[in-house]
Design a protein around this motif. Structure first.
Motif, PDB file in Angstrom:
ATOM      1  N   LEU A   1      39.464  43.718  39.594  1.00 13.20           N
ATOM      2  CA  LEU A   1      39.965  42.984  38.541  1.00 13.20           C
ATOM      3  C   LEU A   1      40.928  43.485  37.729  1.00 13.20           C
ATOM      4  O   LEU A   1      41.967  42.928  37.124  1.00 13.20           O
ATOM      5  CB  LEU A   1      38.395  42.545  37.809  1.00 13.20           C
ATOM      6  CG  LEU A   1      37.591  41.680  38.393  1.00 13.20           C
ATOM      7  CD1 LEU A   1      36.253  41.411  37.663  1.00 13.20           C
ATOM      8  CD2 LEU A   1      38.166  40.369  39.038  1.00 13.20           C
ATOM      9  N   ALA A   2      40.730  44.876  37.533  1.00 14.58           N
ATOM     10  CA  ALA A   2      41.776  45.466  36.482  1.00 14.58           C
ATOM     11  C   ALA A   2      42.929  45.550  37.044  1.00 14.58           C
ATOM     12  O   ALA A   2      44.096  45.377  36.599  1.00 14.58           O
ATOM     13  CB  ALA A   2      41.111  46.933  36.293  1.00 14.58           C
ATOM     14  N   SER A   3      43.095  45.926  38.457  1.00 15.49           N
ATOM     15  CA  SER A   3      44.195  46.084  39.271  1.00 15.49           C
ATOM     16  C   SER A   3      44.999  44.673  39.418  1.00 15.49           C
ATOM     17  O   SER A   3      46.373  44.467  39.080  1.00 15.49           O
ATOM     18  CB  SER A   3      43.859  46.441  40.494  1.00 15.49           C
ATOM     19  OG  SER A   3      45.192  46.588  41.440  1.00 15.49           O
ATOM     20  N   ARG A   4      44.045  43.657  39.610  1.00 18.47           N
ATOM     21  CA  ARG A   4      44.686  42.343  39.846  1.00 18.47           C
ATOM     22  C   ARG A   4      45.587  41.879  38.044  1.00 18.47           C
ATOM     23  O   ARG A   4      46.484  41.285  38.366  1.00 18.47           O
ATOM     24  CB  ARG A   4      43.550  41.431  40.019  1.00 18.47           C
ATOM     25  CG  ARG A   4      43.964  39.891  40.643  1.00 18.47           C
ATOM     26  CD  ARG A   4      42.775  39.355  40.966  1.00 18.47           C
ATOM     27  NE  ARG A   4      43.072  38.085  41.677  1.00 18.47           N
ATOM     28  CZ  ARG A   4      43.443  36.930  40.917  1.00 18.47           C
ATOM     29  NH1 ARG A   4      43.391  36.766  39.717  1.00 18.47           N
ATOM     30  NH2 ARG A   4      43.717  35.915  41.847  1.00 18.47           N
ATOM     31  N   SER A   5      44.861  42.164  37.477  1.00 18.25           N
ATOM     32  CA  SER A   5      45.047  41.549  36.001  1.00 18.25           C
ATOM     33  C   SER A   5      46.463  42.117  35.504  1.00 18.25           C
ATOM     34  O   SER A   5      47.504  41.718  35.031  1.00 18.25           O
ATOM     35  CB  SER A   5      44.257  41.477  34.907  1.00 18.25           C
ATOM     36  OG  SER A   5      44.119  42.861  34.197  1.00 18.25           O
TER      37      SER A   5
END
Ligand SMILES: CC(=O)N[C@H]1[C@@H](OP(=O)(O)OP(=O)(O)OC[C@H]2O[C@@H](n3ccc(=O)[nH]c3=O)[C@H](O)[C@@H]2O)O[C@H](CO)[C@@H](O)[C@@H]1O
Length: 361
Positions: free
Chosen positions: A80-84
């Protein structure tokens, strides 16, 4: 046209340094780059200087059921962190360099529909790259053949070599003068984590050498055990000129100066020493899994004439002393092996890998 490219790399030097090399090449071509790594990777401040980077939560999938469940949750948080971050920066392509922390960014790339290129440093696909292959649009390899990619469209595999840091490229030069009465420079490196076995075996091996060799030695020993100072004193007292350090920041210069390297067989250490063209005694990390990969690297390089493969179980002080004596007393063995190493070096790897990235854009 300018693009924003995310590079996903595990936090050991073996994965992070090739990512750094590609980052600098892509930036020189006018692209923006962000490296997604984990806590250990962020410690390489010199490598990351001037490169945008994001530290993600990461975990390996090894261990019992409870550990696996925790690991999956950590990978999800990382995803999620990478995607955002990718959405915010408007990333247009992702390159994965292996290591379990590359998992989350690679999956984030696919969830956003971005092209994913994997880079493999070793002769066999690492576990992380093997698992990510089904999502990949391309695979870049460091050797002409890579094992473990069966079933992947060969048209999408490109041999680029393993990109090395600028400081390694800048240190390329002729094999140092070698012969009677000249200094003999030995570099001992265990990889980004150092290797306890070299602290145990190398000092007694050096002390067992005939005085005529011992007194000409100039040794750089990467070692981070509690007894590092005691080892340095012991060597000094025996008349061996030795520097013992937990990590050498000036690896290019030390490789350039070395007549012989004693090393683990991590693929990025191998790329560094092939680029500069130095012979080595390879002592791969023992026992299966990702570590088996080092054994294969060592076998491949020994067969190519770059040096010797010595399994850790056979690395006794006596055996190492005999090998060093043989290497240092032959007028041709080390210079020949240095030439074999240089023939396998790929100084253009960063540029070839950047070309492969640009073809995906
Ligand atoms: C435990 C683990 O995850 N090991 C993997 C990791 O190893 P590891 O991170 O040890 O990787 P390598 O040995 O390949 O690379 C280490 C890098 O650190 C540099 N260096 C080393 C010592 C030093 O004092 N100074 C210095 O600059 C080397 O020159 C090299 O550039 O990545 C490699 C490349 O994918 C894999 O083959 C290894 O199996």
């Amino acid at each position: 046209m300018k693009h924003v490219i995310a590079l996903a790399a595990g936090g050991t030097g073996g994965h992070l340094f090739p990512a750094e090399a590609l980052a600098r090449e892509l930036m020189a071509r006018g692209h923006d780059v962000v490296i997604h790594t984990e806590r250990r990777g962020a410690q390489y401040t010199q490598a990351l200087a001037g490169i945008a980077h994001v530290v993600l939560p990461a975990s390996s999938l090894e261990g019992g059921v409870a550990a696996k469940v925790r690991a999956v949750l950590t990978i999800l948080r990382g995803l999620l962190a990478s995607r955002s971050d990718m959405k915010r920066r408007k990333v247009t392509a992702v390159v994965g360099f292996g290591g379990y922390p590359s998992f989350a960014p690679a999956l984030a790339a696919k969830s956003l529909g971005l092209p994913l290129l994997l880079h493999e440093q070793a002769t066999h696909l690492s576990k992380a790259n093997r698992q990510l292959l089904r999502f990949a649009d391309g695979l870049a390899t460091s050797f002409p053949q890579v094992a473990g990619a069966d079933g992947f469209d060969t048209g999408r595999i490109v041999e680029t070599g393993n990109p090395v840091r600028q400081s390694i490229l800048a240190a390329r030069g002729d094999y140092p003068a070698f012969g009677d009465d000249l200094p003999l420079r030995l570099l001992v490196v265990g990889g980004s984590q150092s290797a306890a076995v070299f602290g145990r075996v190398v000092p007694p091996a050096l002390l067992a050498l005939p005085a005529g060799i011992r007194q000409r030695l100039q040794v750089s020993l990467q070692y981070k055990g509690d007894d590092a100072d005691a080892i340095a004193r012991q060597l000094h007292d025996a008349g061996v000129d030795a520097r013992v350090q937990p990590f050498f920041d000036d690896m290019g210069q030390r490789l350039r100066d070395a007549h012989l390297v004693v090393t683990r067989a991590g693929a990025t250490t191998a790329a560094d020493l092939l680029t500069i063209g130095r012979p080595a005694i390879f002592v791969p990390l023992p026992h299966g899994g990702a570590r088996e990969e080092q054994k294969r690297n060592a076998e491949t390089l020994a067969q190519a004439g770059v040096g010797w493969h010595v399994p850790e179980a056979d690395l006794t002080p006596d055996a190492l002393a005999a090998l060093l004596r043989q290497a240092f007393t032959s007028p041709t063995r080390l210079p020949d092996a240095a030439r074999a190493a240089a023939a396998l070096g790929r100084p253009d790897a960063a540029s070839r890998l950047a070309d492969a990235v640009e073809r995906l854009l």
